[in-house]
Design an enzyme around this catalytic site. Sequence first.
Site, PDB file in Angstrom:
ATOM      1  N   LYS A   1     114.954 125.884  41.563  1.00  0.00           N
ATOM      2  CA  LYS A   1     115.356 126.297  42.916  1.00  0.00           C
ATOM      3  C   LYS A   1     115.129 127.800  43.081  1.00  0.00           C
ATOM      4  O   LYS A   1     115.388 128.587  42.144  1.00  0.00           O
ATOM      5  CB  LYS A   1     116.827 125.958  43.119  1.00  0.00           C
ATOM      6  CG  LYS A   1     117.342 126.168  44.553  1.00  0.00           C
ATOM      7  CD  LYS A   1     118.790 125.691  44.658  1.00  0.00           C
ATOM      8  CE  LYS A   1     119.335 125.870  46.076  1.00  0.00           C
ATOM      9  NZ  LYS A   1     120.741 125.451  46.180  1.00  0.00           N
TER      10      LYS A   1
ATOM     11  N   SER B   1     121.838 122.522  49.978  1.00  0.00           N
ATOM     12  CA  SER B   1     120.701 123.417  50.103  1.00  0.00           C
ATOM     13  C   SER B   1     119.620 123.222  49.036  1.00  0.00           C
ATOM     14  O   SER B   1     118.584 123.892  49.107  1.00  0.00           O
ATOM     15  CB  SER B   1     121.188 124.862  50.030  1.00  0.00           C
ATOM     16  OG  SER B   1     121.824 125.095  48.813  1.00  0.00           O
TER      17      SER B   1
ATOM     18  N   SER C   1     125.692 121.411  47.363  1.00  0.00           N
ATOM     19  CA  SER C   1     124.247 121.594  47.483  1.00  0.00           C
ATOM     20  C   SER C   1     123.364 120.922  46.463  1.00  0.00           C
ATOM     21  O   SER C   1     122.143 120.952  46.614  1.00  0.00           O
ATOM     22  CB  SER C   1     123.919 123.090  47.509  1.00  0.00           C
ATOM     23  OG  SER C   1     124.370 123.628  48.735  1.00  0.00           O
TER      24      SER C   1
END
Lengths: 97, 480
Positions: B79, B154, B178
């Site tokens: 990420k 996210s 997330s």
Amino acid sequence: MSAFIDNETIEYVGILAKLFLNENEKEQARIDIQKMLEYVDKLNEVNTDGIEPMSHVFPLNNVFRDDIVTNKDDREALLFNAPEKADGQFEVPKTVE
Amino acid sequence: MDITNISALKISEKIKSGEISIKEILDAYFRNIEKKDEQINAFITLDKENAYKQAEEIQNIINKGEFLSPLAGVPIAVKDNICTKGLKTTCASRILNNFIPTYDAEVISKIRKAGMIIMGKTNMDEFAMGSTSETSYFGPVKNPCDIKRAPGGSSGGSCAAVKALEAPIALGSDTGGSIRQPSSYCGVVGFKPTYGSVSRYGLIAYGSSLDQIGPIGKNVSDCAALFDIIAGKDIKDSTSVQLSDHDYLSSIKGSIKGLRIGLPIEYLEDGLQCDIRDSIYKAADVLKRIGASVEEFHLEMLDYAIAAYYIIASAEASSNLERFDGVKYGYRSKNFNGLHDMYKRTRSEGFGEEVKRRIMLGSFVLSSGYYDAYYLKALRVKALIKKAFNDAFSKFDIILAPASPMTAPFLGESLNDPIQMYLSDIYTVSVNLSGLPAISVPCGMDNNNLPIGVQMISDCYKEKLLLRTAYLYEKTAKEL
């Protein structure tokens, strides 16, 4: 009763947050923050008398280490991403008049 | 055999046995990315050159018989809020669009030592603020199950990459859900460990008391293997803790006979999509078959979790994001008049709308005159939320819950009403507020053929039990 967010409050929040907002953005921010505060107002339904605010989930206190320097001179790495630099330093607009 | 359609652990086995080379694996995954990612947009940056270089190095080491870890040779997507030395790390924001870290995050050092190959950085909501991966400066991520829908957020890029076979395994971060929520929307496994079990050094901070890095993978074993690699105390993160347990991968095999599972009534009431409710009850039935007992109970404070979370997370974010000022790194505005104007214009031009919204809310609740009424109040409510879980865990070993009240929404539909978007985190935020470990495992499809995830939550430091329960659920559900 949630705080009433007026234009003065948004100006103040803009200063705290170091954000520049145009008139439209200020109005939208005023509406958004007012809505959010009305929502979070429901926390007032909870009786928290005698409850200590809990910032950390575990009883971790005073996490210390010995004051020994372990990194080397990293000037080049520290300046690597600088938008502007000069003489081995970050370059910014004048800070003191 | 499609080598992108096997688990990360199997990939490593085949590399070690000489059946395939790391280069072949990379070729296959990069081919998938080429075919699909223009549409899915799971990746912000690919690092092909270095990936092949790492592949050669690791292949040589493995050929000499040094196996490094159960995931050695496996490519991984990271990420884009986790710092990777020499590889652009943007947090999906304009303000860091040119930022190249000069150091590795602790988890990155660990996965490198374990012989994993970093393929690239995945797309996300800007600064991890969002629940749909649509607030990215680099465009929204699409859900591989239906490209008209969002993958959740996210960590949407990481979840979409794994689902679309663009990466065998990925790292995400979870502050309010997330990892777990997008995993449920995309039909992959996502695990958020106990707060403090994985170092946050090098994770660009959003809410420091809530953030945790965790694995996202095709199955529970892969996630357990990656957790083994990334977990551990780090003196560079003073909130990290030494786990007395380790070796999570080997402990997932076993039995859960006698395990006490709690179903919180409040989590299964109105507002929850009915096919999700049915799936959760079905998942409870599967667990009963393998020896667990399931009981409904009252878990209070659910109504207040979102409000407490958004006050605390926004407050911490407003402080954490003060460092982005155009001075030391990142974007700097071109036209300004003096230092303070430079700060304001840089930040206003560099941050997206949602980030600015949360920074403003955070600044407000921390400001003089409001600090007690909002921020301290939220911290007291947080203590009560933690207490509610502590009480629950005195009676139960695992709490079963949905990961989200709904399945993947259409792109664009969540952005008009921020509060509606925040409410999709209702089942996940309390876990972060309480520092608990939790995992989302696919448990079925809804009437639109969209994935549903069941969330399992355990008490702190009970990852072995949690992962074993998730593994046995996954195995049994597949067999039925």
